[in-house]
Design an enzyme around this catalytic site. Structure first.
Site, mmCIF file in Angstrom:
data_model
loop_
_atom_site.group_PDB
_atom_site.id
_atom_site.type_symbol
_atom_site.label_atom_id
_atom_site.label_comp_id
_atom_site.label_asym_id
_atom_site.label_seq_id
_atom_site.Cartn_x
_atom_site.Cartn_y
_atom_site.Cartn_z
ATOM 1 N N GLU A 7 -5.043 4.626 -3.401
ATOM 2 C CA GLU A 7 -6.451 4.919 -3.170
ATOM 3 C C GLU A 7 -6.911 6.109 -3.992
ATOM 4 O O GLU A 7 -6.149 7.035 -4.241
ATOM 5 C CB GLU A 7 -6.685 5.225 -1.688
ATOM 6 C CG GLU A 7 -6.376 4.069 -0.771
ATOM 7 C CD GLU A 7 -6.619 4.394 0.692
ATOM 8 O OE1 GLU A 7 -7.063 5.517 1.014
ATOM 9 O OE2 GLU A 7 -6.354 3.517 1.528
ATOM 10 N N GLU B 261 -14.154 -1.178 -0.979
ATOM 11 C CA GLU B 261 -14.253 -1.178 0.476
ATOM 12 C C GLU B 261 -15.500 -0.484 0.979
ATOM 13 O O GLU B 261 -15.842 0.611 0.548
ATOM 14 C CB GLU B 261 -13.022 -0.508 1.112
ATOM 15 C CG GLU B 261 -13.085 -0.542 2.634
ATOM 16 C CD GLU B 261 -11.790 -0.229 3.351
ATOM 17 O OE1 GLU B 261 -11.826 -0.129 4.592
ATOM 18 O OE2 GLU B 261 -10.751 -0.088 2.680
ATOM 19 N N LYS C 189 -0.584 -0.582 -4.321
ATOM 20 C CA LYS C 189 -1.978 -0.159 -4.238
ATOM 21 C C LYS C 189 -2.020 1.319 -3.914
ATOM 22 O O LYS C 189 -1.251 1.800 -3.078
ATOM 23 C CB LYS C 189 -2.733 -0.945 -3.170
ATOM 24 C CG LYS C 189 -4.224 -0.576 -3.102
ATOM 25 C CD LYS C 189 -4.961 -1.411 -2.090
ATOM 26 C CE LYS C 189 -4.747 -0.961 -0.679
ATOM 27 N NZ LYS C 189 -5.224 0.391 -0.365
ATOM 28 N N ASP D 267 0.851 -1.192 0.000
ATOM 29 C CA ASP D 267 0.000 0.000 0.000
ATOM 30 C C ASP D 267 0.885 1.240 0.000
ATOM 31 O O ASP D 267 1.671 1.443 0.924
ATOM 32 C CB ASP D 267 -0.853 -0.036 1.267
ATOM 33 C CG ASP D 267 -2.114 0.783 1.171
ATOM 34 O OD1 ASP D 267 -2.296 1.514 0.195
ATOM 35 O OD2 ASP D 267 -2.930 0.667 2.097
#
Length: 186
Positions: A38, A105, A36, A7
């Site tokens: 966001e 999510e 990853k 992440d």
């Protein structure tokens, strides 16, 4: 063996695609197989930049923990038509930018299922119901260590004799379809 996805930390990719590349390169050099990040369509140009340079990218939409305060707290996303359409459009934009996987999510299960069906890439759910192609759960939540666990968590350490057994129970429950159940969805 487990697939190692790293992440990218908050502040390590928002400034520019070049900053994201430096951060991703450090993660890959340390052993990550994918990074990853966001965000919705706004990060699609960064995803495209990374993918064009050989970086495997996992996108993340819905509740994005790195910007939880901008979202009004730890709340399910996509509960109204406008935000649901935005999440679906963001997921498609990120796929088109080259993301190889996407985390969905904390959103209604029906939305996550619809987004999953619209995508050619794998979706990984966390608090998004059983309709995703895979599942993930934060280790502290899986082990019951979070003081106020999210609605979608289940304590797999309860009744297990070790952390290894708890993780094995989680994997088995995901594989046999008993987790997540309706009580873990929005």
């Amino acid at each position: 063996r487990a697939f190692l996805l790293a992440d990218l930390p908050f502040g390590s990719y928002q400034e520019s695609p070049e900053q994201a590349m430096r951060s991703a390169a450090a993660m890959l050099a340390a052993g990550a197989q994918m990074v990853k990040l966001e965000g919705g369509a706004v990060v699609a140009p960064t995803v495209a930049f990374l993918v064009a340079r050989g970086v495997p990218v996992c996108a993340h939409v819905g509740l994005t923990p790195q910007s939880v305060h901008a979202l009004g707290g730890w709340k399910a996303q996509g509960r109204d038509d406008v935000s649901a359409r935005r999440i679906a459009a963001d997921a498609l934009a990120l796929q088109e930018a080259g993301a190889g996987m996407i985390v969905l999510e904390s959103m209604p299960a029906v939305l996550a299922s619809a987004v999953t069906e619209s995508l050619a890439i794998p979706s990984i759910g966390i608090g998004a119901g059983a309709g995703c192609r895979g599942q993930v759960l934060v280790l502290q939540d899986l082990l019951g260590l979070t003081p106020r666990p999210p609605r979608f968590a289940r304590n797999f350490l309860a009744g297990a004799s070790s952390v290894r057994d708890a993780v094995a129970a989680y994997v088995a429950a995901v594989r046999d379809g008993s987790f997540p159940g309706p009580e873990h969805a929005f």
